[in-house]
Design a protein around this motif. Sequence first.
Motif, short mmCIF file in Angstrom:
data_model
loop_
_atom_site.label_atom_id
_atom_site.label_comp_id
_atom_site.label_asym_id
_atom_site.label_seq_id
_atom_site.Cartn_x
_atom_site.Cartn_y
_atom_site.Cartn_z
N PRO A 189 0.82 -1.22 0.00
CA PRO A 189 0.00 0.00 0.00
C PRO A 189 0.85 1.27 0.00
O PRO A 189 1.95 1.29 0.55
N LEU A 190 0.33 2.30 -0.61
CA LEU A 190 0.98 3.61 -0.58
C LEU A 190 0.61 4.34 0.70
O LEU A 190 -0.58 4.48 1.02
N ALA A 191 1.60 4.81 1.42
CA ALA A 191 1.34 5.66 2.59
C ALA A 191 1.00 7.06 2.07
O ALA A 191 1.82 7.70 1.43
N TYR A 192 -0.20 7.53 2.36
CA TYR A 192 -0.66 8.79 1.77
C TYR A 192 -0.87 9.85 2.85
O TYR A 192 -0.94 9.55 4.04
N THR A 193 -0.94 11.09 2.41
CA THR A 193 -1.19 12.22 3.30
C THR A 193 -2.45 12.94 2.85
O THR A 193 -2.85 12.86 1.70
N VAL A 194 -3.05 13.68 3.79
CA VAL A 194 -4.29 14.41 3.51
C VAL A 194 -4.10 15.88 3.86
O VAL A 194 -3.62 16.20 4.95
N ASN A 195 -4.49 16.75 2.96
CA ASN A 195 -4.54 18.19 3.23
C ASN A 195 -5.94 18.56 3.70
O ASN A 195 -6.91 18.37 2.97
N LEU A 196 -6.04 19.11 4.90
CA LEU A 196 -7.34 19.48 5.45
C LEU A 196 -7.77 20.88 5.05
O LEU A 196 -8.96 21.17 4.93
N ASP A 197 -6.80 21.80 4.88
CA ASP A 197 -7.09 23.18 4.46
C ASP A 197 -8.14 23.83 5.36
O ASP A 197 -9.10 24.43 4.89
N TRP A 198 -7.94 23.75 6.65
CA TRP A 198 -8.95 24.26 7.58
C TRP A 198 -8.98 25.78 7.64
O TRP A 198 -10.05 26.38 7.65
N MET A 199 -7.84 26.43 7.70
CA MET A 199 -7.86 27.90 7.73
C MET A 199 -8.34 28.45 6.38
O MET A 199 -9.16 29.36 6.33
N SER A 200 -7.82 27.90 5.29
CA SER A 200 -8.24 28.41 3.98
C SER A 200 -9.71 28.07 3.72
O SER A 200 -10.43 28.86 3.10
N GLY A 201 -10.17 26.91 4.20
CA GLY A 201 -11.58 26.57 4.05
C GLY A 201 -12.47 27.50 4.84
O GLY A 201 -13.52 27.95 4.35
#
Length: 490
Positions: A189-201
Amino acid sequence: MRLTILASDSPPHRGGAGGGVLAAALILLTLSTQAQTRDSAEYTLRVAAKKTINNSTIDGKAGFSEYKNYPTRAVATLQGFTPATIKLSKYGGRLDKHTKATGFFRVEKINGRWWAVDPDGYYYLHNAPNAVSYGASERNKKALKEKFGDVAGWMTGTRKFLFANGFNGAGAWSVTKEIQAENAKADQPLAYTVNLDWMSGYGSKRGGTYVQPGHKGYPNDAIFAFDPGFEDFVNERAKELAQNKKDKNLFGYFSDNEMPLLRKNLDGYLKLPVTEPGYVAAKKWADERSITLETITDQNRQDFLAFTAERYFSIVAKAMKKYDPNHMYLGCRFHGAQRYYPELMRVAGKYLDAVSINYYNNWTPEKTWVRDWEVFAGKPFIVTEWYVKGEDAPGLANTAGAGWVVKTQADRGLFYQNFTLGLLESKNCVGWHWFKYLDNDPTLVGAEPSNTNANKGIVNNNLDPYQPMLDKMRELNLQVYHLADFFDQR
Protein backbone atom coordinates in the motif's frame (compact mmCIF):
# COMPACT_ATOMS: atom_id res chain seq x y z
CA MET A 1 33.79 29.50 -0.53
CA ARG A 2 36.68 27.46 0.86
CA LEU A 3 38.11 28.35 4.29
CA THR A 4 41.79 27.76 5.04
CA ILE A 5 42.40 26.97 8.71
CA LEU A 6 45.91 27.41 10.10
CA ALA A 7 46.82 25.32 13.13
CA SER A 8 49.77 25.99 15.43
CA ASP A 9 52.75 23.61 15.24
CA SER A 10 53.30 23.93 19.01
CA PRO A 11 52.30 20.95 21.17
CA PRO A 12 49.17 21.45 23.28
CA HIS A 13 49.49 22.38 26.94
CA ARG A 14 48.84 19.22 28.97
CA GLY A 15 47.92 20.58 32.38
CA GLY A 16 44.99 22.43 33.94
CA ALA A 17 41.58 23.44 32.67
CA GLY A 18 43.13 25.49 29.89
CA GLY A 19 44.71 22.35 28.47
CA GLY A 20 41.32 20.63 28.30
CA VAL A 21 39.79 23.56 26.47
CA LEU A 22 42.69 23.68 24.02
CA ALA A 23 42.49 19.92 23.44
CA ALA A 24 38.77 20.19 22.75
CA ALA A 25 39.37 23.06 20.37
CA LEU A 26 41.99 21.05 18.48
CA ILE A 27 39.60 18.12 18.18
CA LEU A 28 36.93 20.42 16.74
CA LEU A 29 39.49 21.93 14.39
CA THR A 30 40.53 18.47 13.21
CA LEU A 31 36.94 17.39 12.65
CA SER A 32 36.19 20.59 10.77
CA THR A 33 39.24 20.12 8.57
CA GLN A 34 38.29 16.52 7.89
CA ALA A 35 34.76 17.55 6.93
CA GLN A 36 36.08 20.20 4.53
CA THR A 37 38.47 17.71 2.98
CA ARG A 38 35.66 15.21 2.56
CA ASP A 39 33.38 17.82 1.01
CA SER A 40 36.13 18.71 -1.48
CA ALA A 41 36.38 15.04 -2.44
CA GLU A 42 32.60 14.45 -2.66
CA TYR A 43 31.14 17.65 -4.15
CA THR A 44 33.12 17.06 -7.32
CA LEU A 45 30.27 17.45 -9.81
CA ARG A 46 29.22 20.83 -11.17
CA VAL A 47 25.65 21.34 -12.37
CA ALA A 48 24.66 24.53 -14.18
CA ALA A 49 21.46 26.02 -12.76
CA LYS A 50 19.59 29.30 -12.66
CA LYS A 51 17.17 30.46 -10.00
CA THR A 52 13.67 31.78 -10.58
CA ILE A 53 13.56 35.36 -9.27
CA ASN A 54 10.01 36.61 -9.84
CA ASN A 55 7.90 33.52 -10.30
CA SER A 56 4.36 32.35 -10.84
CA THR A 57 3.23 35.37 -12.82
CA ILE A 58 -0.11 34.95 -14.53
CA ASP A 59 1.01 36.63 -17.76
CA GLY A 60 3.72 34.02 -18.32
CA LYS A 61 6.69 36.30 -17.71
CA ALA A 62 9.38 35.47 -15.21
CA GLY A 63 12.86 36.56 -14.26
CA PHE A 64 15.84 34.27 -13.75
CA SER A 65 19.34 34.61 -12.44
CA GLU A 66 22.29 33.83 -14.71
CA TYR A 67 23.37 30.23 -15.02
CA LYS A 68 25.95 29.27 -12.42
CA ASN A 69 27.79 26.01 -11.73
CA TYR A 70 26.83 24.56 -8.33
CA PRO A 71 29.00 22.05 -6.43
CA THR A 72 27.01 18.84 -6.39
CA ARG A 73 27.31 15.55 -4.56
CA ALA A 74 25.87 12.25 -5.79
CA VAL A 75 25.66 8.66 -4.58
CA ALA A 76 28.56 7.80 -6.89
CA THR A 77 30.86 10.48 -5.38
CA LEU A 78 30.40 9.47 -1.71
CA GLN A 79 33.71 8.36 -0.28
CA GLY A 80 33.57 4.85 1.10
CA PHE A 81 29.95 4.12 0.18
CA THR A 82 29.16 0.75 -1.37
CA PRO A 83 25.53 0.08 -2.39
CA ALA A 84 23.73 -2.70 -0.56
CA THR A 85 20.26 -4.23 -0.50
CA ILE A 86 18.00 -3.98 2.55
CA LYS A 87 14.75 -5.96 2.49
CA LEU A 88 11.61 -3.89 2.96
CA SER A 89 8.29 -4.27 4.76
CA LYS A 90 5.09 -4.03 2.77
CA TYR A 91 4.95 -0.31 3.62
CA GLY A 92 8.53 0.30 2.49
CA GLY A 93 10.09 0.25 5.96
CA ARG A 94 13.37 -1.57 6.59
CA LEU A 95 12.96 -5.15 7.84
CA ASP A 96 16.35 -5.20 9.57
CA LYS A 97 15.45 -2.57 12.20
CA HIS A 98 12.40 -2.82 14.43
CA THR A 99 10.89 -0.98 17.38
CA LYS A 100 7.48 -0.83 19.04
CA ALA A 101 4.57 -1.32 16.62
CA THR A 102 1.41 0.71 17.21
CA GLY A 103 -0.49 -0.23 14.06
CA PHE A 104 -0.05 3.30 12.66
CA PHE A 105 2.75 5.53 11.40
CA ARG A 106 4.59 7.53 14.04
CA VAL A 107 8.03 9.10 14.65
CA GLU A 108 10.74 8.25 17.14
CA LYS A 109 14.31 9.37 17.81
CA ILE A 110 16.53 6.28 18.04
CA ASN A 111 20.28 6.37 18.67
CA GLY A 112 20.57 10.00 17.59
CA ARG A 113 18.50 9.77 14.39
CA TRP A 114 14.83 10.53 13.88
CA TRP A 115 12.84 7.84 12.11
CA ALA A 116 9.29 7.44 11.04
CA VAL A 117 8.07 4.01 12.14
CA ASP A 118 5.68 2.01 9.97
CA PRO A 119 2.52 0.37 11.39
CA ASP A 120 4.38 -2.91 11.92
CA GLY A 121 7.21 -1.22 13.84
CA TYR A 122 9.90 -1.08 11.14
CA TYR A 123 12.10 1.99 10.72
CA TYR A 124 10.77 4.04 7.81
CA LEU A 125 11.37 7.17 5.75
CA HIS A 126 8.45 8.62 3.78
CA ASN A 127 9.53 9.19 0.18
CA ALA A 128 6.77 10.39 -2.14
CA PRO A 129 5.80 12.66 -5.01
CA ASN A 130 3.15 15.28 -4.41
CA ALA A 131 -0.04 15.47 -6.43
CA VAL A 132 -0.23 11.83 -7.49
CA SER A 133 -3.08 12.41 -9.91
CA TYR A 134 -3.98 11.46 -13.48
CA GLY A 135 -4.44 15.09 -14.57
CA ALA A 136 -7.37 17.05 -15.92
CA SER A 137 -6.26 18.15 -19.39
CA GLU A 138 -7.51 16.49 -22.57
CA ARG A 139 -4.13 14.95 -23.34
CA ASN A 140 -3.87 13.66 -19.77
CA LYS A 141 -7.21 11.89 -20.21
CA LYS A 142 -6.22 10.54 -23.62
CA ALA A 143 -2.92 9.16 -22.29
CA LEU A 144 -4.65 7.53 -19.33
CA LYS A 145 -7.13 5.73 -21.57
CA GLU A 146 -4.45 4.57 -24.03
CA LYS A 147 -1.93 3.41 -21.41
CA PHE A 148 -4.10 2.20 -18.54
CA GLY A 149 -7.68 1.83 -19.76
CA ASP A 150 -9.33 3.57 -16.83
CA VAL A 151 -8.58 5.36 -13.57
CA ALA A 152 -8.39 2.14 -11.56
CA GLY A 153 -5.88 0.75 -14.05
CA TRP A 154 -3.83 3.93 -13.84
CA MET A 155 -3.86 3.79 -10.04
CA THR A 156 -2.64 0.17 -9.97
CA GLY A 157 0.05 0.90 -12.54
CA THR A 158 1.15 4.08 -10.78
CA ARG A 159 1.40 2.41 -7.37
CA LYS A 160 3.64 -0.29 -8.86
CA PHE A 161 5.63 2.33 -10.79
CA LEU A 162 6.30 4.33 -7.62
CA PHE A 163 7.44 1.33 -5.59
CA ALA A 164 9.63 0.11 -8.48
CA ASN A 165 11.45 3.44 -8.38
CA GLY A 166 11.94 3.49 -4.62
CA PHE A 167 9.04 5.72 -3.61
CA ASN A 168 6.64 4.47 -0.94
CA GLY A 169 3.88 7.04 -0.67
CA ALA A 170 1.83 9.91 -2.03
CA GLY A 171 2.23 13.49 -0.85
CA ALA A 172 -0.15 16.43 -0.72
CA TRP A 173 -2.95 16.93 -3.27
CA SER A 174 -3.00 13.29 -4.33
CA VAL A 175 -6.19 11.42 -5.33
CA THR A 176 -7.10 10.14 -1.89
CA LYS A 177 -10.16 8.06 -2.76
CA GLU A 178 -8.42 6.26 -5.62
CA ILE A 179 -5.39 5.56 -3.40
CA GLN A 180 -7.61 4.22 -0.62
CA ALA A 181 -9.41 1.91 -3.05
CA GLU A 182 -6.13 0.65 -4.49
CA ASN A 183 -4.61 0.15 -1.02
CA ALA A 184 -7.57 -2.02 0.00
CA LYS A 185 -6.50 -4.69 -2.50
CA ALA A 186 -2.74 -4.06 -2.74
CA ASP A 187 0.06 -6.12 -1.22
CA GLN A 188 2.20 -2.94 -1.09
CA PRO A 189 0.00 0.00 0.00
CA LEU A 190 0.98 3.61 -0.58
CA ALA A 191 1.34 5.66 2.59
CA TYR A 192 -0.66 8.79 1.77
CA THR A 193 -1.19 12.22 3.30
CA VAL A 194 -4.29 14.41 3.51
CA ASN A 195 -4.54 18.19 3.23
CA LEU A 196 -7.34 19.48 5.45
CA ASP A 197 -7.09 23.18 4.46
CA TRP A 198 -8.95 24.26 7.58
CA MET A 199 -7.86 27.90 7.73
CA SER A 200 -8.24 28.41 3.98
CA GLY A 201 -11.58 26.57 4.05
CA TYR A 202 -12.79 28.80 6.84
CA GLY A 203 -11.54 31.82 4.89
CA SER A 204 -13.51 30.78 1.82
CA LYS A 205 -16.66 30.44 3.93
CA ARG A 206 -16.06 33.66 5.87
CA GLY A 207 -14.89 35.77 2.94
CA GLY A 208 -11.97 38.14 2.64
CA THR A 209 -9.36 35.80 1.21
CA TYR A 210 -7.95 35.92 -2.32
CA VAL A 211 -5.91 33.82 -4.72
CA GLN A 212 -2.12 34.03 -4.66
CA PRO A 213 0.26 31.82 -6.66
CA GLY A 214 0.73 28.65 -4.64
CA HIS A 215 -1.46 29.52 -1.66
CA LYS A 216 -4.35 31.60 -0.34
CA GLY A 217 -3.95 35.26 0.59
CA TYR A 218 -5.37 36.94 3.71
CA PRO A 219 -6.08 40.61 4.54
CA ASN A 220 -2.82 42.24 5.68
CA ASP A 221 -1.38 38.68 5.80
CA ALA A 222 -3.45 38.18 8.95
CA ILE A 223 -4.99 34.71 9.22
CA PHE A 224 -8.31 34.34 11.03
CA ALA A 225 -6.94 32.47 14.03
CA PHE A 226 -8.71 34.80 16.48
CA ASP A 227 -12.14 34.51 14.89
CA PRO A 228 -14.49 32.61 17.25
CA GLY A 229 -15.94 31.12 14.08
CA PHE A 230 -12.63 29.48 13.17
CA GLU A 231 -12.61 27.25 16.23
CA ASP A 232 -16.24 26.25 15.58
CA PHE A 233 -15.42 25.52 11.93
CA VAL A 234 -12.43 23.34 12.86
CA ASN A 235 -14.39 21.39 15.46
CA GLU A 236 -17.11 20.66 12.93
CA ARG A 237 -14.74 19.67 10.13
CA ALA A 238 -12.66 17.51 12.46
CA LYS A 239 -15.59 15.13 12.90
CA GLU A 240 -14.88 13.90 9.35
CA LEU A 241 -11.51 12.54 10.49
CA ALA A 242 -13.15 9.75 12.47
CA GLN A 243 -13.65 7.83 9.23
CA ASN A 244 -9.84 7.56 8.84
CA LYS A 245 -9.15 6.52 12.43
CA LYS A 246 -8.42 2.87 11.61
CA ASP A 247 -6.60 3.36 8.29
CA LYS A 248 -3.07 2.01 8.72
CA ASN A 249 -1.97 3.50 5.38
CA LEU A 250 -2.56 7.15 6.30
CA PHE A 251 0.81 8.71 7.09
CA GLY A 252 -0.57 11.97 8.49
CA TYR A 253 -2.46 15.23 8.07
CA PHE A 254 -1.52 18.74 6.94
CA SER A 255 -3.88 21.34 8.38
CA ASP A 256 -3.10 24.00 5.75
CA ASN A 257 -0.53 25.11 3.16
CA GLU A 258 1.86 28.06 3.25
CA MET A 259 -0.03 30.41 5.55
CA PRO A 260 1.45 33.87 6.20
CA LEU A 261 2.67 33.31 9.76
CA LEU A 262 5.18 36.15 9.64
CA ARG A 263 7.09 38.53 11.88
CA LYS A 264 5.24 41.48 10.38
CA ASN A 265 1.88 40.06 11.54
CA LEU A 266 1.53 42.32 14.58
CA ASP A 267 1.66 45.41 12.36
CA GLY A 268 -0.83 43.81 9.96
CA TYR A 269 -3.37 42.85 12.62
CA LEU A 270 -3.22 46.32 14.18
CA LYS A 271 -4.05 47.85 10.79
CA LEU A 272 -7.19 45.75 10.28
CA PRO A 273 -10.64 47.34 10.72
CA VAL A 274 -11.33 47.75 14.43
CA THR A 275 -14.33 45.40 14.23
CA GLU A 276 -12.19 42.46 13.10
CA PRO A 277 -11.56 39.79 15.79
CA GLY A 278 -7.92 39.75 14.73
CA TYR A 279 -7.59 43.48 15.43
CA VAL A 280 -9.33 43.13 18.80
CA ALA A 281 -7.00 40.30 19.87
CA ALA A 282 -3.86 42.11 18.69
CA LYS A 283 -4.91 45.40 20.30
CA LYS A 284 -5.55 43.69 23.62
CA TRP A 285 -2.18 41.92 23.42
CA ALA A 286 -0.39 45.18 22.54
CA ASP A 287 -2.20 47.26 25.18
CA GLU A 288 -1.23 44.78 27.90
CA ARG A 289 2.40 45.45 26.95
CA SER A 290 2.02 49.22 26.34
CA ILE A 291 2.87 48.74 22.65
CA THR A 292 1.65 50.98 19.84
CA LEU A 293 2.18 50.85 16.09
CA GLU A 294 4.87 53.48 16.50
CA THR A 295 6.78 51.65 19.26
CA ILE A 296 6.71 48.02 18.03
CA THR A 297 10.09 46.30 18.30
CA ASP A 298 11.36 43.23 16.49
CA GLN A 299 11.07 41.29 19.76
CA ASN A 300 7.42 42.32 20.00
CA ARG A 301 6.86 40.98 16.51
CA GLN A 302 8.47 37.65 17.33
CA ASP A 303 6.45 37.33 20.54
CA PHE A 304 3.19 38.07 18.76
CA LEU A 305 3.98 35.59 15.99
CA ALA A 306 4.42 32.92 18.68
CA PHE A 307 1.12 34.04 20.26
CA THR A 308 -0.72 33.70 16.93
CA ALA A 309 0.88 30.35 16.16
CA GLU A 310 -0.06 29.08 19.62
CA ARG A 311 -3.68 30.00 18.97
CA TYR A 312 -3.77 28.30 15.55
CA PHE A 313 -1.89 25.10 16.36
CA SER A 314 -3.62 24.52 19.70
CA ILE A 315 -7.10 24.75 18.15
CA VAL A 316 -6.21 22.46 15.26
CA ALA A 317 -4.29 19.85 17.25
CA LYS A 318 -6.98 19.55 19.92
CA ALA A 319 -9.74 18.94 17.36
CA MET A 320 -7.62 16.60 15.26
CA LYS A 321 -6.58 14.37 18.15
CA LYS A 322 -10.14 14.28 19.52
CA TYR A 323 -11.51 12.62 16.40
CA ASP A 324 -8.43 10.80 15.12
CA PRO A 325 -5.81 10.19 17.81
CA ASN A 326 -4.01 7.57 15.71
CA HIS A 327 -2.49 9.67 12.94
CA MET A 328 0.24 12.26 12.86
CA TYR A 329 -0.20 16.01 12.64
CA LEU A 330 2.39 17.22 10.13
CA GLY A 331 1.74 20.95 10.39
CA CYS A 332 0.86 23.58 7.81
CA ARG A 333 3.78 23.38 5.40
CA PHE A 334 6.00 26.31 6.36
CA HIS A 335 7.58 28.20 3.47
CA GLY A 336 9.93 31.07 2.75
CA ALA A 337 11.36 32.91 5.76
CA GLN A 338 9.29 30.84 8.20
CA ARG A 339 12.02 28.22 8.34
CA TYR A 340 14.30 30.86 9.90
CA TYR A 341 11.91 31.72 12.79
CA PRO A 342 12.93 29.86 15.99
CA GLU A 343 9.88 31.21 17.81
CA LEU A 344 7.60 29.63 15.23
CA MET A 345 9.42 26.30 15.33
CA ARG A 346 9.22 26.18 19.14
CA VAL A 347 5.45 26.61 19.14
CA ALA A 348 4.98 24.18 16.26
CA GLY A 349 7.00 21.56 18.10
CA LYS A 350 4.53 21.61 21.00
CA TYR A 351 1.69 20.40 18.79
CA LEU A 352 3.14 18.63 15.74
CA ASP A 353 4.56 15.16 15.28
CA ALA A 354 6.85 16.43 12.52
CA VAL A 355 7.40 19.93 11.10
CA SER A 356 6.57 20.21 7.39
CA ILE A 357 8.68 22.61 5.32
CA ASN A 358 8.33 23.55 1.65
CA TYR A 359 12.04 24.00 1.00
CA TYR A 360 12.94 26.20 -1.99
CA ASN A 361 15.90 28.26 -3.22
CA ASN A 362 18.71 26.17 -1.76
CA TRP A 363 20.77 23.88 -3.97
CA THR A 364 21.96 21.95 -0.90
CA PRO A 365 20.17 21.81 2.49
CA GLU A 366 21.57 24.32 4.98
CA LYS A 367 23.50 22.29 7.55
CA THR A 368 22.91 24.75 10.39
CA TRP A 369 19.17 24.97 9.87
CA VAL A 370 18.43 21.28 9.30
CA ARG A 371 20.12 20.82 12.67
CA ASP A 372 18.44 23.75 14.42
CA TRP A 373 14.87 22.96 13.31
CA GLU A 374 15.09 19.87 15.50
CA VAL A 375 16.78 21.83 18.28
CA PHE A 376 14.03 24.48 18.33
CA ALA A 377 11.02 22.23 17.75
CA GLY A 378 12.21 19.09 19.50
CA LYS A 379 10.68 17.20 16.59
CA PRO A 380 11.88 15.93 13.21
CA PHE A 381 11.08 17.65 9.94
CA ILE A 382 9.74 16.53 6.59
CA VAL A 383 10.38 18.41 3.33
CA THR A 384 6.98 18.66 1.70
CA GLU A 385 7.80 20.54 -1.52
CA TRP A 386 10.93 20.97 -3.62
CA TYR A 387 11.80 20.50 -7.26
CA VAL A 388 13.88 21.63 -10.20
CA LYS A 389 12.73 22.25 -13.78
CA GLY A 390 14.52 21.15 -16.93
CA GLU A 391 14.89 23.24 -20.07
CA ASP A 392 14.78 20.14 -22.27
CA ALA A 393 11.10 19.39 -21.52
CA PRO A 394 9.24 20.08 -24.81
CA GLY A 395 6.53 22.72 -24.77
CA LEU A 396 7.11 23.95 -21.23
CA ALA A 397 8.31 27.54 -20.74
CA ASN A 398 9.08 27.09 -17.01
CA THR A 399 7.95 30.61 -16.16
CA ALA A 400 5.52 29.36 -13.49
CA GLY A 401 6.57 28.13 -10.09
CA ALA A 402 9.56 28.70 -7.85
CA GLY A 403 12.93 27.07 -7.54
CA TRP A 404 15.66 26.12 -9.95
CA VAL A 405 15.98 25.53 -13.69
CA VAL A 406 18.65 23.22 -15.14
CA LYS A 407 19.48 22.23 -18.68
CA THR A 408 18.65 18.50 -18.75
CA GLN A 409 16.62 15.79 -17.07
CA ALA A 410 19.84 14.10 -15.96
CA ASP A 411 20.74 17.35 -14.17
CA ARG A 412 17.34 17.24 -12.44
CA GLY A 413 18.28 13.80 -11.17
CA LEU A 414 21.62 15.04 -9.85
CA PHE A 415 19.87 17.85 -8.00
CA TYR A 416 17.56 15.26 -6.43
CA GLN A 417 20.50 13.19 -5.25
CA ASN A 418 22.48 16.16 -3.94
CA PHE A 419 19.53 17.51 -1.95
CA THR A 420 18.32 14.23 -0.48
CA LEU A 421 21.84 13.28 0.60
CA GLY A 422 21.89 16.46 2.68
CA LEU A 423 18.54 15.57 4.23
CA LEU A 424 19.73 12.08 5.12
CA GLU A 425 22.97 13.43 6.53
CA SER A 426 21.05 15.71 8.91
CA LYS A 427 19.57 12.74 10.85
CA ASN A 428 16.50 14.90 11.55
CA CYS A 429 14.52 14.37 8.35
CA VAL A 430 11.84 11.63 8.26
CA GLY A 431 10.82 12.10 4.65
CA TRP A 432 10.62 14.19 1.51
CA HIS A 433 7.91 14.88 -1.06
CA TRP A 434 9.00 15.86 -4.57
CA PHE A 435 6.75 18.39 -6.25
CA LYS A 436 5.33 16.62 -8.22
CA TYR A 437 4.13 13.47 -10.04
CA LEU A 438 2.80 15.10 -13.24
CA ASP A 439 4.05 18.08 -15.24
CA ASN A 440 2.03 21.27 -15.47
CA ASP A 441 -0.02 21.32 -18.67
CA PRO A 442 -0.20 24.72 -20.39
CA THR A 443 -3.26 23.52 -22.35
CA LEU A 444 -5.31 23.22 -19.16
CA VAL A 445 -7.70 26.15 -18.80
CA GLY A 446 -8.02 27.68 -15.33
CA ALA A 447 -4.90 26.17 -13.77
CA GLU A 448 -3.63 27.64 -10.49
CA PRO A 449 -1.13 30.44 -11.36
CA SER A 450 2.00 28.69 -10.08
CA ASN A 451 1.18 25.49 -11.98
CA THR A 452 0.64 26.52 -15.59
CA ASN A 453 3.68 25.61 -17.68
CA ALA A 454 6.52 24.12 -15.66
CA ASN A 455 8.49 20.88 -15.86
CA LYS A 456 7.95 19.71 -12.29
CA GLY A 457 6.84 16.15 -12.88
CA ILE A 458 8.52 12.79 -12.85
CA VAL A 459 6.17 12.02 -15.76
CA ASN A 460 5.12 14.27 -18.63
CA ASN A 461 1.62 15.10 -19.80
CA ASN A 462 1.48 11.90 -21.85
CA LEU A 463 2.22 9.99 -18.61
CA ASP A 464 5.67 9.00 -19.88
CA PRO A 465 8.48 9.06 -17.27
CA TYR A 466 11.47 11.38 -17.55
CA GLN A 467 13.82 8.41 -17.54
CA PRO A 468 17.20 10.17 -17.15
CA MET A 469 15.94 11.91 -14.00
CA LEU A 470 14.09 8.86 -12.75
CA ASP A 471 17.21 6.70 -13.08
CA LYS A 472 19.02 9.01 -10.64
CA MET A 473 16.03 9.12 -8.31
CA ARG A 474 15.78 5.33 -8.23
CA GLU A 475 19.53 4.95 -7.65
CA LEU A 476 19.27 6.97 -4.46
CA ASN A 477 15.80 5.82 -3.37
CA LEU A 478 16.81 2.15 -3.36
CA GLN A 479 19.74 2.99 -1.07
CA VAL A 480 17.94 5.31 1.38
CA TYR A 481 18.30 3.13 4.47
CA HIS A 482 21.84 2.04 3.69
CA LEU A 483 22.73 5.70 3.15
CA ALA A 484 21.26 6.60 6.54
CA ASP A 485 23.51 3.96 8.13
CA PHE A 486 26.47 5.27 6.15
CA PHE A 487 26.01 8.80 7.47
CA ASP A 488 25.39 7.54 11.01
CA GLN A 489 28.75 5.80 10.99
CA ARG A 490 30.68 8.90 9.95
